[in-house]
Design a protein around this motif. Structure first.
Motif, PDB file in Angstrom:
ATOM      1  N   ILE A 195       0.692  -0.978   0.548  1.00 42.53           N
ATOM      2  CA  ILE A 195       0.088  -0.073   0.090  1.00 42.53           C
ATOM      3  C   ILE A 195       0.886   1.152  -0.321  1.00 42.53           C
ATOM      4  O   ILE A 195       1.649   1.532   0.587  1.00 42.53           O
ATOM      5  N   MET A 196       0.778   1.888  -0.775  1.00 41.95           N
ATOM      6  CA  MET A 196       1.588   3.506  -0.761  1.00 41.95           C
ATOM      7  C   MET A 196       0.355   5.232  -1.115  1.00 41.95           C
ATOM      8  O   MET A 196      -0.808   4.425  -1.156  1.00 41.95           O
ATOM      9  N   LEU A 197       1.213   5.713   0.189  1.00 48.74           N
ATOM     10  CA  LEU A 197       0.116   7.056   0.731  1.00 48.74           C
ATOM     11  C   LEU A 197       1.084   8.005   0.234  1.00 48.74           C
ATOM     12  O   LEU A 197       2.124   8.240   0.589  1.00 48.74           O
ATOM     13  N   TYR A 198       0.208   8.955  -0.648  1.00 52.67           N
ATOM     14  CA  TYR A 198       0.642   9.570  -1.032  1.00 52.67           C
ATOM     15  C   TYR A 198      -0.046  10.987  -0.467  1.00 52.67           C
ATOM     16  O   TYR A 198      -0.941  11.492  -0.812  1.00 52.67           O
ATOM     17  N   ASP A 199       1.224  11.904   0.006  1.00 58.74           N
ATOM     18  CA  ASP A 199       0.793  13.476   0.426  1.00 58.74           C
ATOM     19  C   ASP A 199       0.873  14.301  -0.520  1.00 58.74           C
ATOM     20  O   ASP A 199       1.604  14.370  -0.058  1.00 58.74           O
TER      21      ASP A 199
END
Lengths: 284, 259
Positions: A179-183
């Motif tokens: 899972i990748m989270l990009y802010d």
């Protein structure tokens, strides 16, 4: 103004989400002192899917990512990662869950005192990997993936904004998270550099089948992710095939937050077809 | 009005004490289980201990010197200039050495720690650290605490010695005392109780220097402006707490009949 009917897109969402969502939020609320930042937010992201989080500044998008990582605990509701609720877990119990996730913070959040190589190797060392040759190989591989191999010995202060984001992506993916989270990965970047970052996000999604949650203010970037796929052959983004077969569109959902609550949750087509005045402001 | 006062002031202060205590317990405990960050601790010993050496030695030397100058005038009226060594040694070892060293190290390092951790916090580096599987208390606070606990007592010993050295220079040049007179007076004046209190104080002060800096750094709010505020608060609070702690510890030692 009434939020669009969430029921309207429920069927399409259920079809797109696999049996166990990789990320699921159930009625999550959080307040800081007197300010209610999130109020009963729920959504699901299936394996390999992309969720684009939209909302004005201060609508709680970054807080949402921190909740998913367990960096913050909600006042109410559940945050499930691959079916496991992380709310009751202690900090030590959260570390194995966090190994499945990678995050790219808005400004990169690289460690100032470490070189690019050491920033990327950080996670491997923290996970107890002692074999320096293997660390070197893995770091080199991910730096090559983000095309930053030549900057390996540079310090973060010597890098441009776009380069910092690319190194941040390399650091996040070095232990192959699912899972990748990009802010806001493209915030403050010129269009060319922003395109490079979008290309990397799509490459990760399409090559490594990583589920992605992308916070962004730039709808053009969000639509680029929704409507284009990464071509390994051309090493570029190409329009997605809508007729099935190879290069088809990756399921992408949009979640619009307003005043801490879910205002819209639906597919790309549902968002573009929306007549709601507030949503139209994002589309202009 | 009273409710507002309790809510805004009293509750926050009590919460701050609670959070500081939690920080102390957690960071102290982390040294006893893995993972340990020994390299980080050595780096901090270099930054906090070796880095503070010049200012601590200078402070000690000139404090001892000025102490000898001031007391020489009084002692000479009674013809007791031979006691200069005793006065300087007792003052330096009991009080001035530990307190001034702690204040100098606090001025240099509480601020440094607060600004470093504050900058890391506002630039999301602390969150990144947690996201990458590291406990920031273990990685950032524990090494700074133990590095200060090791180096501050050593710096205090050196400050004491350089203070006596400063006193010796003044005694020999101004009061025309011989070196043997001065050092014999200083050596004979010191008893176990003096050395004990002088060497136990730095351990308490070390906790204040390291953890006040860490506490304010890790509670920074309001971006880069907030880092400046945290830095100032860390220095002011650590200096004031060191002076208050010194008073109560001395009072405690007297109350238990230590000397």
């Amino acid at each position: 103004m009434n939020p669009p009917d969430a029921e309207r897109s429920a069927a399409s969402r259920d079809r797109s989400v696999s049996s166990t969502p990789v990320v699921e939020l159930r009625h999550v609320s959080i307040a800081f002192e007197d300010k209610q930042v999130l109020d009963g937010v729920s959504f699901r992201v299936g394996a390999g899917e992309t969720l684009v989080l939209l909302g004005v500044t201060g609508s709680g998008k970054s807080v949402l990512l921190k909740l998913i990582l367990g960096l913050l605990k909600p006042d109410a509701g559940e945050v499930l990662i691959e079916g496991q609720n992380l709310v009751p877990l202690s900090e030590a119990q959260l570390y194995p869950l966090r190994q499945r996730m990678g995050i790219v913070f808005q400004e990169g959040a690289l460690f100032d005192s470490l070189s690019v190589h050491e920033n990327v190797a950080y996670r491997l060392r923290e996970e107890g990997l002692k074999d320096e040759a293997r660390i070197e190989q893995q770091v080199r591989e991910v730096l090559r993936f983000v095309e930053m191999e030549q900057a390996s010995e540079k310090m973060p202060a010597e890098l441009s904004g776009g380069m910092r984001r690319r190194v941040s992506i390399a650091r996040a993916i070095v232990s192959q998270p699912s899972i990748m989270l990009y802010d806001s990965p493209t915030a403050g970047l010129d269009p060319v550099t922003a395109h490079t970052i979008n290309l990397l996000i799509a490459k990760l999604r399409d090559v490594q089948k990583v589920s992605s949650l992308v916070v962004t203010h730039r709808l053009a970037d969000a639509f680029a992710l929704a409507n284009y796929t990464y071509s390994a052959e051309k090493q570029a983004l190409i329009p997605a095939n809508t007729d099935g077969g190879p290069g088809q569109r990756v399921p992408t959902q949009f979640l619009v937050l307003r005043d801490g609550a879910t205002y819209f949750w639906g597919s790309t087509d549902e968002l573009t077809a929306a007549q709601d005045l507030y949503l139209r402001k994002f589309l202009v | 009005m009273i409710n507002l006062l309790i809510d805004r002031f009293v509750k926050r202060k009590v919460l701050a004490v609670q959070e500081f205590t939690e920080l102390l317990v957690a960071s102290a405990r982390h040294a006893f289980n893995r993972p340990r960050y020994l390299v980080d601790t050595l780096v901090q010993m270099d930054v906090i201990g070796f880095g503070s050496l010049p200012i601590v030695l200078l402070t000690g030397f000139f404090t001892g010197g000025v102490l000898a100058l001031q007391t020489y005038r009084t002692l000479s009226t009674f013809g007791e200039t031979g006691l200069l060594g005793q006065v300087v040694a007792l003052s330096m070892v009991r009080e001035l050495g530990p307190v001034l060293t702690a204040l100098m190290v606090a001025g240099r390092n509480s601020s440094g720690i607060a600004s470093e951790l504050g900058s890391m916090l506002v630039s999301d580096q602390i969150d990144a650290m947690r996201a990458l599987g590291t406990d920031p208390l273990r990685k950032l606070v524990t090494p700074r605490l133990y590095a200060t606990l090791v180096t501050l007592p050593l710096l205090t010993v050196l400050a004491d010695f350089f203070g006596m050295l400063g006193g010796a220079v003044v005694s020999m040049s101004t009061a025309r005392l011989s070196s043997a007179e001065y050092w014999t007076s200083a050596y004979q004046a010191l008893e176990f109780e003096d050395v004990f209190q002088g060497l136990t104080k730095p351990f308490f002060f070390a906790v204040v220097v390291a953890l006040v800096g860490c506490y304010f750094g890790l509670h920074t709010t309001g971006g880069t402006e907030g880092v400046g505020r945290s830095t100032t608060r860390a220095v002011v609070v650590s200096c004031v707490v060191i002076l208050i702690l010194d008073f109560f510890y001395t009072k405690f030692l007297i109350a238990v009949g230590f000397f």
